[in-house]
Design an enzyme around this catalytic site. Structure first.
Site, PDB file in Angstrom:
ATOM      1  N   SER A  63       5.039  -1.233  -5.822  1.00 16.19           N
ATOM      2  CA  SER A  63       3.730  -0.679  -5.745  1.00 16.19           C
ATOM      3  C   SER A  63       2.903  -0.129  -6.842  1.00 16.19           C
ATOM      4  O   SER A  63       1.704   0.117  -6.967  1.00 16.19           O
ATOM      5  CB  SER A  63       3.669   0.562  -4.582  1.00 16.19           C
ATOM      6  OG  SER A  63       4.534   1.513  -5.069  1.00 16.19           O
ATOM      7  N   ASP A  86       0.129  10.281  -5.403  1.00 16.34           N
ATOM      8  CA  ASP A  86       0.899  11.216  -4.721  1.00 16.34           C
ATOM      9  C   ASP A  86       2.046  11.660  -5.912  1.00 16.34           C
ATOM     10  O   ASP A  86       1.827  11.080  -7.079  1.00 16.34           O
ATOM     11  CB  ASP A  86       1.382  10.672  -3.292  1.00 16.34           C
ATOM     12  CG  ASP A  86       2.398   9.235  -3.624  1.00 16.34           C
ATOM     13  OD1 ASP A  86       2.767   8.974  -4.823  1.00 16.34           O
ATOM     14  OD2 ASP A  86       2.445   8.632  -2.633  1.00 16.34           O
ATOM     15  N   HIS A  96       3.555   8.356  -7.798  1.00 14.63           N
ATOM     16  CA  HIS A  96       2.703   7.033  -8.164  1.00 14.63           C
ATOM     17  C   HIS A  96       1.801   7.995  -9.296  1.00 14.63           C
ATOM     18  O   HIS A  96       1.166   9.027  -9.052  1.00 14.63           O
ATOM     19  CB  HIS A  96       1.793   6.599  -6.916  1.00 14.63           C
ATOM     20  CG  HIS A  96       2.577   5.778  -6.119  1.00 14.63           C
ATOM     21  ND1 HIS A  96       3.182   6.384  -5.192  1.00 14.63           N
ATOM     22  CD2 HIS A  96       2.833   4.533  -6.107  1.00 14.63           C
ATOM     23  CE1 HIS A  96       4.048   5.353  -4.484  1.00 14.63           C
ATOM     24  NE2 HIS A  96       3.787   3.998  -5.081  1.00 14.63           N
TER      25      HIS A  96
END
EC number: 3.1.1.53
Length: 428
Positions: A42, A339, A342
């Site tokens: 991600s 968050d 990340h």
């Protein structure tokens, strides 16, 4: 040698000291040219879609300018290891000379995966380390990585068994073949054939339950078994295999039994999977390696969670010289805009090197220039600088001859200009 006794040698000493501290290795991942590729999750997945009100792409550690480069294969929530073994699959595919990996965290101790209720997650961490060691080693020699399915031919009536799963993950590589109904126990030899074709080399799992396995409820004998698995190359007569050796089981009183995997690099050919006892296992997926290249180490960025979630160091353990350069930051991962996991500032800085080419990639980092540096590049690739080290007590400069020649040329030009100006003004 540079000594401070004459004007010319003084100039050389000054030049040496200007060089000192210049062109330091940068703690980044980068590339020598445009022939590179990144495998990620991600933190480099530009296609991820969310609806929680965060700014677009704020989850990335990758610079968004690279989203349309065509040099990224990444999937949120996934990893090469996860896709290789489980039904949660993403078709990672990519090709390049300089390969970068920034993934792996999506299978970690925080997930706590075990095949069996009384299994051992540490065994899966060992599997993870062995898997990435093989991938890194091979991708220093090959340009292309992709996944392929492996079909098999089994002569019995038993069907595949899904015995290795937890609440979120179900193993489907390797495939396990159930016990044949006409046998009272698992004490029999079973085999199946499979073919590897279409790639230069294949990474496949050879797995077994390392310990004392107890038969299922369908096993009337209710005995314990010692797993034994092997693959036999029928074309060249080579056997790969291992037997279980640990004194562990799959009960509350005797825990620890879980799947142990070796990751074989096999050439194309016809193979036979053989089990001498317990469940027959054979590969259902393989990593396809294609297009050999001149040896070029891969670059691996540490893939970990923030400190609020447990991580592991398996990619670091797998990344060994000479086939791999490991890059990390000294601080805990600290997500910023999205968050906790990340958007870390330091990892964004580390990946920012993918925005530009460098002259040299080495164990210490990337060198922007190819002339001189205060550090000798270890295991350097590309056009690497020569080191210039100065001793403070007795100034001695160890230098690459080329910069000194250039300095001499520049000094010669300067002398000619001075002479020309003197003549010009004198004549005036």
């Amino acid at each position: 040698m540079c000594i401070a006794m004459a004007p010319r040698t003084l100039l050389l000493l000054i030049x040496c000291q200007l060089v000192f501290g210049f062109n330091e290795p940068l703690n980044i991942v980068s590339h020598l040219n445009d022939d590179w590729f990144l495998f990620g999750d991600s933190r480099s997945d530009c296609t991820y879609v969310e609806n929680n009100g965060h700014p677009k792409l704020d989850w990335l550690d990758l610079d968004p300018k690279l989203c349309n480069s065509g040099k990224i294969s990444a999937k949120s929530g996934n990893s090469l290891f996860r896709s290789f073994h489980f039904t949660d699959f993403y078709n990672y595919t990519g090709e390049g000379d300089q390969i970068v990996f920034y993934e792996g965290v999506n299978f970690s101790p925080s997930h706590g995966f075990k095949c069996l209720a009384h299994g051992d997650n540490k065994r899966w961490m060992g599997n993870k380390a062995r898997f990435y060691a093989r991938v890194y080693e091979k991708m220093a020699q090959y340009r292309s990585l992709s996944f392929v399915n492996v079909s098999y031919a089994y002569g019995g009536n038993a069907k595949p068994a899904s015995i290795c799963k937890d609440n979120t993950l179900t193993l489907n590589n390797p495939t396990f073949i159930s016990k044949e109904s006409n046998y009272v126990d698992y004490y029999y030899e079973s085999e199946a054939n499979f073919t590897l074709e279409g790639c230069d080399e294949f990474i496949v799992p050879l797995c077994g339950f390392n310990g004392h396995s107890k038969g299922s409820s369908s096993d009337a004998a209710n005995k314990y078994y010692t797993d034994s698995q092997s693959y036999y190359n029928m074309d060249i007569g080579v056997l790969y295999g291992f037997n279980s050796t640990l004194d562990v089981g799959n009960t509350a009183k005797d825990p620890g039994l879980d799947l142990t995997c070796r990751y074989l690099a096999l050439t194309p050919g016809n193979y036979k999977a053989v089990s001498l006892e317990y469940l027959l296992s054979l590969p259902s997926k393989a990593i396809c390696l294609h297009k050999t290249k001149r040896f070029m180490p891969v670059q691996v960025v540490d893939s970990r969670w923030s400190s609020i979630r447990q991580s592991d160091n398996m990619t670091a353990a797998a990344c060994q010289l000479p086939y791999c350069f490991f890059r990390n930051t000294s601080a805990n991962y600290s997500g910023g805009t999205h968050d906790a996991h990340h958007g870390d500032f330091h990892f964004r800085q580390l990946l920012s090197g993918l925005l530009y080419n460098v002259s040299c990639i080495a164990q210490q980092g990337a060198f922007l220039y190819n002339n001189v540096s205060s550090s000798w590049p270890a295991y350097g690739y590309g056009h690497c600088p020569t080191a210039a080290n100065i001793g403070y007590m007795a100034p001695v400069c160890i230098y690459d001859p080329l910069p000194v020649i250039l300095l001499g040329v520049l000094l010669g030009i300067a002398v000619l200009i001075i002479v020309f100006l003197n003549v010009l003004f004198y004549d005036g």
